[in-house]
Scaffold this active site. Sequence first.
Site, short mmCIF file in Angstrom:
data_model
loop_
_atom_site.label_atom_id
_atom_site.label_comp_id
_atom_site.label_asym_id
_atom_site.label_seq_id
_atom_site.Cartn_x
_atom_site.Cartn_y
_atom_site.Cartn_z
N LYS A 59 -9.00 -2.66 3.88
CA LYS A 59 -8.25 -1.40 3.79
C LYS A 59 -6.92 -1.62 3.06
O LYS A 59 -6.51 -0.79 2.24
CB LYS A 59 -8.00 -0.85 5.19
N LYS A 63 0.83 -1.20 0.00
CA LYS A 63 0.00 0.00 0.00
C LYS A 63 0.87 1.25 0.00
O LYS A 63 0.61 2.20 -0.75
CB LYS A 63 -0.91 0.02 1.22
N ARG A 110 -5.25 -3.68 11.18
CA ARG A 110 -4.19 -4.41 11.89
C ARG A 110 -4.68 -4.98 13.21
O ARG A 110 -4.11 -5.94 13.72
CB ARG A 110 -2.97 -3.51 12.07
N GLN A 130 4.32 10.93 7.90
CA GLN A 130 3.64 11.25 6.65
C GLN A 130 3.60 12.75 6.38
O GLN A 130 3.46 13.16 5.23
CB GLN A 130 2.22 10.67 6.66
N GLU A 176 3.88 0.34 12.68
CA GLU A 176 2.74 -0.37 12.13
C GLU A 176 2.78 -1.86 12.43
O GLU A 176 1.78 -2.57 12.32
CB GLU A 176 2.66 -0.16 10.63
N ARG A 213 2.33 6.04 -2.97
CA ARG A 213 3.39 7.00 -3.34
C ARG A 213 3.59 7.00 -4.85
O ARG A 213 3.76 8.06 -5.48
CB ARG A 213 4.69 6.65 -2.63
N GLY A 227 -4.46 7.48 5.92
CA GLY A 227 -3.49 8.53 6.23
C GLY A 227 -2.75 9.02 5.00
O GLY A 227 -2.48 10.21 4.86
N ARG A 247 -7.77 12.44 13.27
CA ARG A 247 -6.36 12.19 13.00
C ARG A 247 -5.64 13.49 12.66
O ARG A 247 -6.18 14.34 11.94
CB ARG A 247 -6.21 11.16 11.87
#
Length: 438
Positions: A423, A30, A398, A180, A326, A35, A104, A132
């Site tokens: 996701k 992902k 997760r 990020q 993560e 990116r 995000g 967030r």
Amino acid sequence: MTETPAQLDLWPAPYASGAVDATVTVPGSKSVTNRALVLAALASEPGWLRHPLRSRDTLLMAEALRTMGVGIEEGVGPDGSGERWRVIPAGLHGPATIDVGNAGTVMRFLPPVATLATGPVRFDGDPRSYERPLHGVIDALRVLGARIDDEARGALPMTVHGAGALEGGPVEIDASSSSQFVSALLLSAPRFNQGVEVRHTGSRLPSMPHIRMTVDMLRAVGAQVDEPETGGEPDVWRVSPSALLGRDLTIEPDLSNAQPFLAAALVTGGRVTIPDWPERTTQPGDALREIFTEMGGSCELTEEGLTFTGTGRVNGIDVDLGEVGELTPGIAAVAALADSPSTLRGVAHLRLHETDRLAALTKEINGLGGDVTETADGLHIRPRPLRGGVFHTYDDHRMATAGSVIGLAVPGVEIENVATTAKTLPDFPQMWTGMLEA
């Protein structure tokens, strides 16, 4: 933490009656896919993405770019070699409304892109996305010349009033709550009139591998980047203005999404092979080779991929996960099944992820009979005999995979809303049962 109420869609997590022995092909990353989509959209010529991840987060990114005028054609290679997307850059424009979901990368990477569009671009998303942090991107873009309406929230919803260009230049930000913020500014910087100089001024910067990923990918499409890793100033990144090249990019497997499958080998004393594991990568998931080996397994990297083998014994661990946060939910799940205590450090920023992951892990593992306590920057986990029960996910992919790992060793675990794994890993339930059936 916003708790998702118990729902009827409870998925009985499969219990492993013996050691797993399987080969699991993990879809594309992902982080790399999103990116690559941004860089291809800003390029001066069309490009290709081969084996991109097709998941909620990446489809949200693709659709968001389309709403601003970018052409993205999805299809399969003529030789049947897998999915590939052709990205055709175009003049970015509004008015447009972008749904970020709870991604995000979408909510942070695209506001800088929107400053290059002509016209207003509104950003909205799931309720959790409002909570967030986005202030690092918003404040920085204002310093660089953008006009943004966010009603002083520093969060969604908001509107970026694109002027077709952005002046750019030097900017200071506190990215201690999310790396990020840095990546967002760097990705669009070649298109800013002066490029950008990003100076991080806060405390420890988390998830540095993701920034290194951003830098490597920028250089691969022709951008000039000065960074701390190559002799630059500490916590300062400079990107010069330039045209970006269209590339033919093959997306690596998502190594973080390989985590639950490697964990399955560890907790059952089995063996799992992940094909196409790269020899060199900036993905944080590569740290699993070292972490899970320390927790009791062994791994071998060959041309076929990574083969991880468990021994049936799981050791506790004391580890700083600041650069690979993560991975925390999956490591916490394994630690709850270990034979000695574990301390996971350096991850205070996880309180601001898809959910407050530290509070969620504490509540859900303890709800199954565990003994987890939050610390200032992580978790302390004392193994206890666990029992079955409902493992809530809080709309966090997760959390769902972490609960599934526990379910391998503890009968009767039920995962609430396992569909949230879409996701980043849309076929997780089928992949999980397929691994056990192999």
